[in-house]
Scaffold this motif. Structure first.
Motif, PDB file in Angstrom:
ATOM      1  N   ILE A 133     -13.458 -11.089  23.628  1.00  0.00           N
ATOM      2  CA  ILE A 133     -12.789 -12.324  24.071  1.00  0.00           C
ATOM      3  C   ILE A 133     -11.424 -12.013  24.696  1.00  0.00           C
ATOM      4  N   HIS A 134     -11.230 -10.730  25.046  1.00  0.00           N
ATOM      5  CA  HIS A 134     -10.047 -10.287  25.791  1.00  0.00           C
ATOM      6  C   HIS A 134      -8.740 -10.523  25.015  1.00  0.00           C
ATOM      7  N   LEU A 135      -8.756 -10.192  23.724  1.00  0.00           N
ATOM      8  CA  LEU A 135      -7.569 -10.250  22.884  1.00  0.00           C
ATOM      9  C   LEU A 135      -7.221  -8.834  22.418  1.00  0.00           C
ATOM     10  N   PRO A 136      -5.946  -8.553  22.147  1.00  0.00           N
ATOM     11  CA  PRO A 136      -5.563  -7.211  21.692  1.00  0.00           C
ATOM     12  C   PRO A 136      -6.181  -6.884  20.336  1.00  0.00           C
ATOM     13  N   GLY A 137      -6.560  -5.638  20.168  1.00  0.00           N
ATOM     14  CA  GLY A 137      -7.187  -5.211  18.922  1.00  0.00           C
ATOM     15  C   GLY A 137      -6.180  -5.061  17.795  1.00  0.00           C
ATOM     16  N   LEU A 138      -6.715  -4.954  16.586  1.00  0.00           N
ATOM     17  CA  LEU A 138      -5.895  -4.787  15.386  1.00  0.00           C
ATOM     18  C   LEU A 138      -5.885  -3.318  14.981  1.00  0.00           C
ATOM     19  N   ASP A 139      -4.693  -2.780  14.814  1.00  0.00           N
ATOM     20  CA  ASP A 139      -4.550  -1.392  14.361  1.00  0.00           C
ATOM     21  C   ASP A 139      -4.136  -1.419  12.896  1.00  0.00           C
ATOM     22  N   ILE A 140      -5.064  -1.846  12.029  1.00  0.00           N
ATOM     23  CA  ILE A 140      -4.737  -2.060  10.627  1.00  0.00           C
ATOM     24  C   ILE A 140      -5.334  -0.998   9.712  1.00  0.00           C
ATOM     25  N   ILE A 141      -6.402  -0.325  10.168  1.00  0.00           N
ATOM     26  CA  ILE A 141      -7.025   0.686   9.326  1.00  0.00           C
ATOM     27  C   ILE A 141      -6.055   1.840   9.074  1.00  0.00           C
ATOM     28  N   ASN A 142      -6.138   2.430   7.896  1.00  0.00           N
ATOM     29  CA  ASN A 142      -5.264   3.532   7.469  1.00  0.00           C
ATOM     30  C   ASN A 142      -3.800   3.098   7.368  1.00  0.00           C
ATOM     31  N   THR A 143      -3.580   1.852   6.945  1.00  0.00           N
ATOM     32  CA  THR A 143      -2.229   1.334   6.713  1.00  0.00           C
ATOM     33  C   THR A 143      -2.176   0.691   5.338  1.00  0.00           C
ATOM     34  N   PRO A 144      -0.963   0.514   4.794  1.00  0.00           N
ATOM     35  CA  PRO A 144      -0.863  -0.202   3.500  1.00  0.00           C
ATOM     36  C   PRO A 144      -1.463  -1.603   3.554  1.00  0.00           C
ATOM     37  N   GLY A 145      -1.387  -2.256   4.728  1.00  0.00           N
ATOM     38  CA  GLY A 145      -1.967  -3.584   4.858  1.00  0.00           C
ATOM     39  C   GLY A 145      -3.467  -3.585   4.623  1.00  0.00           C
ATOM     40  N   ALA A 146      -4.149  -2.559   5.104  1.00  0.00           N
ATOM     41  CA  ALA A 146      -5.593  -2.459   4.893  1.00  0.00           C
ATOM     42  C   ALA A 146      -5.912  -2.259   3.417  1.00  0.00           C
ATOM     43  N   ILE A 147      -5.078  -1.473   2.730  1.00  0.00           N
ATOM     44  CA  ILE A 147      -5.297  -1.243   1.295  1.00  0.00           C
ATOM     45  C   ILE A 147      -5.100  -2.539   0.525  1.00  0.00           C
ATOM     46  N   ILE A 148      -4.053  -3.288   0.848  1.00  0.00           N
ATOM     47  CA  ILE A 148      -3.806  -4.566   0.170  1.00  0.00           C
ATOM     48  C   ILE A 148      -4.964  -5.527   0.428  1.00  0.00           C
ATOM     49  N   LEU A 149      -5.446  -5.562   1.663  1.00  0.00           N
ATOM     50  CA  LEU A 149      -6.572  -6.427   1.997  1.00  0.00           C
ATOM     51  C   LEU A 149      -7.794  -6.067   1.164  1.00  0.00           C
ATOM     52  N   GLY A 150      -8.064  -4.768   1.029  1.00  0.00           N
ATOM     53  CA  GLY A 150      -9.193  -4.338   0.215  1.00  0.00           C
ATOM     54  C   GLY A 150      -9.021  -4.694  -1.247  1.00  0.00           C
ATOM     55  N   MET A 151      -7.801  -4.550  -1.757  1.00  0.00           N
ATOM     56  CA  MET A 151      -7.532  -4.909  -3.149  1.00  0.00           C
ATOM     57  C   MET A 151      -7.736  -6.402  -3.381  1.00  0.00           C
ATOM     58  N   VAL A 152      -7.187  -7.222  -2.476  1.00  0.00           N
ATOM     59  CA  VAL A 152      -7.290  -8.672  -2.629  1.00  0.00           C
ATOM     60  C   VAL A 152      -8.754  -9.097  -2.594  1.00  0.00           C
ATOM     61  N   TYR A 153      -9.506  -8.548  -1.648  1.00  0.00           N
ATOM     62  CA  TYR A 153     -10.917  -8.923  -1.536  1.00  0.00           C
ATOM     63  C   TYR A 153     -11.696  -8.547  -2.792  1.00  0.00           C
ATOM     64  N   ASN A 154     -11.464  -7.347  -3.305  1.00  0.00           N
ATOM     65  CA  ASN A 154     -12.241  -6.862  -4.447  1.00  0.00           C
ATOM     66  C   ASN A 154     -11.828  -7.495  -5.764  1.00  0.00           C
ATOM     67  N   PHE A 155     -10.544  -7.825  -5.905  1.00  0.00           N
ATOM     68  CA  PHE A 155     -10.050  -8.270  -7.208  1.00  0.00           C
ATOM     69  C   PHE A 155      -9.755  -9.760  -7.294  1.00  0.00           C
ATOM     70  N   LEU A 156      -9.885 -10.497  -6.201  1.00  0.00           N
ATOM     71  CA  LEU A 156      -9.591 -11.933  -6.231  1.00  0.00           C
ATOM     72  C   LEU A 156     -10.419 -12.695  -7.265  1.00  0.00           C
ATOM     73  N   PRO A 157     -11.726 -12.426  -7.411  1.00  0.00           N
ATOM     74  CA  PRO A 157     -12.489 -13.153  -8.443  1.00  0.00           C
ATOM     75  C   PRO A 157     -11.935 -12.969  -9.846  1.00  0.00           C
ATOM     76  N   PHE A 158     -11.316 -11.804 -10.113  1.00  0.00           N
ATOM     77  CA  PHE A 158     -10.750 -11.557 -11.433  1.00  0.00           C
ATOM     78  C   PHE A 158      -9.514 -12.414 -11.693  1.00  0.00           C
ATOM     79  N   MET A 159      -8.920 -12.956 -10.637  1.00  0.00           N
ATOM     80  CA  MET A 159      -7.781 -13.856 -10.790  1.00  0.00           C
ATOM     81  C   MET A 159      -8.250 -15.309 -10.833  1.00  0.00           C
ATOM     82  N   VAL A 160      -9.277 -15.633 -10.044  1.00  0.00           N
ATOM     83  CA  VAL A 160      -9.736 -17.017  -9.970  1.00  0.00           C
ATOM     84  C   VAL A 160     -10.335 -17.482 -11.296  1.00  0.00           C
ATOM     85  N   LEU A 161     -11.224 -16.695 -11.854  1.00  0.00           N
ATOM     86  CA  LEU A 161     -11.980 -17.134 -13.016  1.00  0.00           C
ATOM     87  C   LEU A 161     -11.121 -17.378 -14.258  1.00  0.00           C
ATOM     88  N   PRO A 162     -10.180 -16.489 -14.629  1.00  0.00           N
ATOM     89  CA  PRO A 162      -9.337 -16.791 -15.796  1.00  0.00           C
ATOM     90  C   PRO A 162      -8.467 -18.032 -15.610  1.00  0.00           C
TER      91      PRO A 162
END
Length: 270
Positions: free
Chosen positions: A126-155
């Motif tokens: 769609i002719h938009l600039p790409g994201l250079d997020i892989i191999n950055t702390p932001g990517a790690i935080i994103l992975g943590m949030v995705y994997n651990f969010l259910p552990f916060m929601v349920l309690p």
């Protein structure tokens, strides 16, 4: 049959897979290669390399925990207002990702975030600039949030669902507005769930090495990566165990906080 005897298989399992491994960690962590007692393996955490990895791990863990909290609390309130039962399809949606293999979930995000991945391919289409997020702390935080969010929601949802609506109605009848009702009634009564959620997110986020390896590459080393390398690459079990003991201190702090604020286990009992 005595009911206490039914706990014997669990006691046997706990001894084999919890107590014995912990004893081995403490033995290796407090001895050198000759078997002599030493604290050097633990003190090594103060070196520049290890301290940097520990501080970065704490920073990313706190950031991911905070993001999970701010995402989970409104969602838990919405589920509570919907009067969703613990056996409903909506709750199943949040539990379902937890049934999928943790490694596969993280690999999926690696495929999405890499420079030639799905997200950048769509942005390029769609002719938009790409994201250079892989191999950055932001990517790690994103992975943590995705994997651990259910552990916060349920309690949090569990704690909110146990609040008596009569208490909330009484506060409103006495003239409390929405903000006052939330900060003086709802939020304090949901603290057990919040503490449980923070514990269940912060501890795995602090000790993870899979997420940082896959989404952070070799550029970002967390303390979990350092410990994993000591065991699998350098073969220095003594140093790896010593660093693991340092992480156990943070785990114990979280356990004490949970025991103080959630004495009856309201945040984890469905």
């Amino acid at each position: 049959m005595n009911k206490k005897s039914l706990a014997f298989p669990y006691i046997l399992w706990a001894g084999a897979f919890i107590v014995i491994p912990l004893c081995m960690v403490f033995y290796y962590g407090m001895t050198d290669k000759t078997g002599a007692f030493t604290l050097s393996n633990i003190i090594t955490i103060a070196t520049a390399e290890h301290a940097k990895a520990l501080v970065l791990s704490i920073e990313l863990s706190l950031a991911s925990t905070a993001i999970c909290f701010f995402l989970a609390y409104p969602l838990a309130m919405i589920l509570t207002d919907m009067h969703v039962s613990t056996h409903s399809f909506v709750v199943l949606i949040f539990i379902l990702p937890m049934w999928m293999n943790f490694l596969l979930r993280t690999l999926a995000w690696q495929t999405l975030l890499e420079k030639t991945g799905v997200i950048n391919s769509i942005l390029q289409l769609i002719h938009l600039p790409g994201l250079d997020i892989i191999n950055t702390p932001g990517a790690i935080i994103l992975g943590m949030v995705y994997n651990f969010l259910p552990f916060m929601v349920l309690p949090i949802y569990n704690a909110l669902s146990k609040i008596d609506t009569n208490v909330i109605n009484a506060a409103r009848d006495l003239g409390a507005n929405g903000m006052q009702t939330f900060f003086r009634i709802i939020f304090p009564l949901s603290l057990p769930g919040i503490i449980s959620g923070i514990t269940m997110v912060f501890i795995p986020a602090l000790t993870t090495f899979v997420i940082s390896t896959l989404l952070g590459g070799s550029k970002i080393l967390l303390i979990g990566n350092v410990i994993e390398q000591e065991f699998t690459q350098t073969g220095n079990w003594h140093l790896g165990s010593g660093l693991s003991i340092v992480l156990m201190i943070f785990i114990l702090i979280n356990m004490v906080a949970e025991a103080v604020f959630d004495r009856e286990g309201e945040g984890t009992r469905l």
